[in-house]
Write a protein that holds these residues in place. Structure first.
Motif, PDB file in Angstrom:
ATOM      1  N   TYR A   1      35.368  40.738  -2.353  1.00 60.38           N
ATOM      2  CA  TYR A   1      36.440  40.031  -3.065  1.00 60.38           C
ATOM      3  C   TYR A   1      36.529  40.522  -4.508  1.00 60.38           C
TER       4      TYR A   1
ATOM      5  N   SER B   1      47.020  39.491  -5.990  1.00 55.08           N
ATOM      6  CA  SER B   1      47.643  38.959  -4.771  1.00 55.08           C
ATOM      7  C   SER B   1      46.678  39.046  -3.593  1.00 55.08           C
ATOM      8  N   TYR B   2      45.930  40.146  -3.475  1.00 53.82           N
ATOM      9  CA  TYR B   2      44.914  40.266  -2.422  1.00 53.82           C
ATOM     10  C   TYR B   2      43.872  39.162  -2.573  1.00 53.82           C
TER      11      TYR B   2
ATOM     12  N   LEU C   1      44.196  36.219  -4.010  1.00 58.95           N
ATOM     13  CA  LEU C   1      44.771  34.926  -3.636  1.00 58.95           C
ATOM     14  C   LEU C   1      44.854  34.783  -2.123  1.00 58.95           C
ATOM     15  N   ASN C   2      45.295  35.835  -1.436  1.00 64.95           N
ATOM     16  CA  ASN C   2      45.413  35.767   0.025  1.00 64.95           C
ATOM     17  C   ASN C   2      44.050  35.593   0.687  1.00 64.95           C
ATOM     18  N   ALA C   3      43.035  36.268   0.160  1.00 68.33           N
ATOM     19  CA  ALA C   3      41.689  36.120   0.719  1.00 68.33           C
ATOM     20  C   ALA C   3      41.180  34.698   0.523  1.00 68.33           C
TER      21      ALA C   3
ATOM     22  N   ASN D   1      43.027  32.056   0.157  1.00 68.45           N
ATOM     23  CA  ASN D   1      43.840  31.178   0.997  1.00 68.45           C
ATOM     24  C   ASN D   1      43.327  31.170   2.437  1.00 68.45           C
ATOM     25  N   THR D   2      43.017  32.348   2.968  1.00 68.60           N
ATOM     26  CA  THR D   2      42.529  32.447   4.345  1.00 68.60           C
ATOM     27  C   THR D   2      41.235  31.661   4.538  1.00 68.60           C
TER      28      THR D   2
ATOM     29  N   LYS E   1      41.712  27.763   4.149  1.00 70.12           N
ATOM     30  CA  LYS E   1      42.366  27.172   5.317  1.00 70.12           C
ATOM     31  C   LYS E   1      41.354  26.998   6.447  1.00 70.12           C
TER      32      LYS E   1
ATOM     33  N   ASP F   1      56.970  37.164  -6.568  1.00 69.22           N
ATOM     34  CA  ASP F   1      56.126  37.312  -5.385  1.00 69.22           C
ATOM     35  C   ASP F   1      54.793  36.586  -5.551  1.00 69.22           C
TER      36      ASP F   1
ATOM     37  N   LEU G   1      53.104  32.987  -3.246  1.00 69.59           N
ATOM     38  CA  LEU G   1      51.808  32.822  -2.594  1.00 69.59           C
ATOM     39  C   LEU G   1      51.243  31.415  -2.756  1.00 69.59           C
TER      40      LEU G   1
ATOM     41  N   MET H   1      49.201  26.938   0.012  1.00 67.45           N
ATOM     42  CA  MET H   1      47.821  27.306  -0.281  1.00 67.45           C
ATOM     43  C   MET H   1      47.055  26.184  -0.961  1.00 67.45           C
TER      44      MET H   1
END
Length: 414
Positions: free
Chosen positions: A138, A145-146, A148-150, A152-153, A156, A197, A201, A205
């Protein structure tokens, strides 16, 4: 002498409390915000205590600070009335006034700032992440953005409670608008612009989001990407959440009278400050209760000088606000202050008020629209609500600071 010093120029609630600085209690608004919704934003003029309030929320909701709740919030309203949300979240805190700095492009500087904040976040809460979340990988990501997406995954999958706080959500874009122009601003906030963009995100989230700024323009232009926010700006329940009420100013003066640092009557100082710092109203439905607000930073500036020298400052306007004024001149497009907009400004100066329909949001491309000019001046604190008639409000000059400021704007436009 052991007394609470004034927090002049300080914007961190935890630091203010840990250093025994004076702090007006605004914690009673915490449950009201929880009731108002999960995704909130609020607009107020500069120097009204937004950052102090947001860092207070951070201290209250942060799971890492739960054990220090009774120390940080000692003798506040919320200490005796905690909500279920107390200490339940990992809090991600952005201050976008810092995102413009750097030697790279706009996108590179913004990405670098966000990566720094996200790296700090994941290291702060590392003990809540098991081996399924590769923290080393990480930290190696170079894209915010990567990251944040990591995050978020994982959140969740694990049911992690995340709270997003953004201070100065529009500062980055306001700087771009004033320094780079509308074309560059538009490229950031529309279509596939990186700022738009990034905001996209956030949807789905975070369990809670709170954003504060000084202008509705950015939220409007990001609306198709970030369209989940509830605007509290003109909600009468939150009219008194930022700034100081007269009672709060009186309590502050009385405190310093009791410890012997102010030796004149409270009414004398109130009378001195009122024409300069008072009379802000942010919700037309608050007019009936006559709940006008003082600019909190200006009050602290005045009292700090009075305590040190035993008299009011020679200059009633804090010199440190001049940089705010310079930025504002650019943002409201004074170089394009022609025709009807100039007439609107002249009308306000001549009669002290104007009737207008107050707009809650508008795009940057409409900033030169004369019908929006009163709303723009309202958001920057140069006009305030003094009356209402149907959908229209009577916007007046709140005090001497802005009477002088508007006169300067008019002279600049000639």
């Amino acid at each position: 002498m052991d007394y609470k010093r004034l927090p002049y120029g300080v914007a961190d609630y935890t630091w203010i409390k840990s250093q025994n600085r004076y702090c007006a209690d605004k914690t009673m608004f915490i449950p009201k915000m929880e009731e108002a919704g999960d995704f909130l934003y609020l607009i107020r003029p500069r120097r009204f205590g937004k950052s102090v309030f947001l860092t207070m929320l951070q201290a209250y909701y942060d799971i890492e600070k739960k054990d220090s709740f009774h120390t940080t919030f000692k003798d506040t309203w919320i200490e005796s009335h905690p909500t279920e949300g107390l200490g339940q979240y990992q809090v991600l805190y952005f201050d976008f006034s810092r995102a413009v700095a750097g030697q790279g492009s706009l996108e590179e500087n913004f990405n670098a700032y966000c990566c720094t904040i996200l790296d700090d976040f994941i290291q702060k809460y590392a003990t809540y992440y098991d081996e399924s979340f590769n923290i080393k990988e990480y930290l190696s990501f170079t894209s915010a953005s990567y990251k944040l997406n990591a995050l978020n995954t994982y959140s969740k999958r694990k049911g992690t409670q995340l709270y997003l706080i953004i201070d100065e959500y529009d500062n980055f874009t306001n700087n771009i608008l004033s320094e780079e122009g509308e074309a560059v601003y538009h490229s950031l906030t529309h279509a596939q612009g990186f700022y738009r963009d990034f905001f996209k995100l956030f949807k789905g989230m975070f369990q809670r989001i709170m954003m504060m700024g000084v202008s509705p323009v950015t939220v409007n232009d990001l609306n198709s990407g970030y369209n989940i926010g509830t605007n509290l700006s003109m909600d009468p329940m939150f009219n008194m959440m930022l700034g100081f009420s007269e009672n709060e100013v009186r309590e502050m003066i009385e405190y310093y009278r009791e410890v012997g640092l102010i030796k004149v009557p409270t009414d004398q100082l109130i009378t001195d400050m009122k024409p300069w710092y008072d009379n802000y109203c942010f919700a037309k439905d608050s007019l009936v209760t006559d709940n006008k607000m003082f600019n909190s930073d200006m009050v602290i500036y005045y009292l700090r000088h009075f305590i040190r020298f035993g008299k009011a400052p020679d200059e009633m306007v804090d010199p440190n606000t001049m940089t705010d004024y310079a930025k504002m001149k650019k943002i409201i497009f004074l170089d394009k202050l022609q025709g009807d907009r100039k007439s609107v400004l002249k009308e306000i100066i001549n009669q002290g008020y104007i009737w207008a329909e107050l707009r809650e949001s508008f795009p940057a491309e409409d900033l030169v629209d004369p019908d929006l000019f009163p709303s723009l001046l309202y958001y920057y604190g140069m006009l305030t609500i003094i009356g209402k008639r149907g959908r229209r409000v009577k916007l007046g000059i709140p005090n001497e600071i802005h009477r002088r400021g508007l006169s300067k704007l008019h002279k600049y436009s000639l």
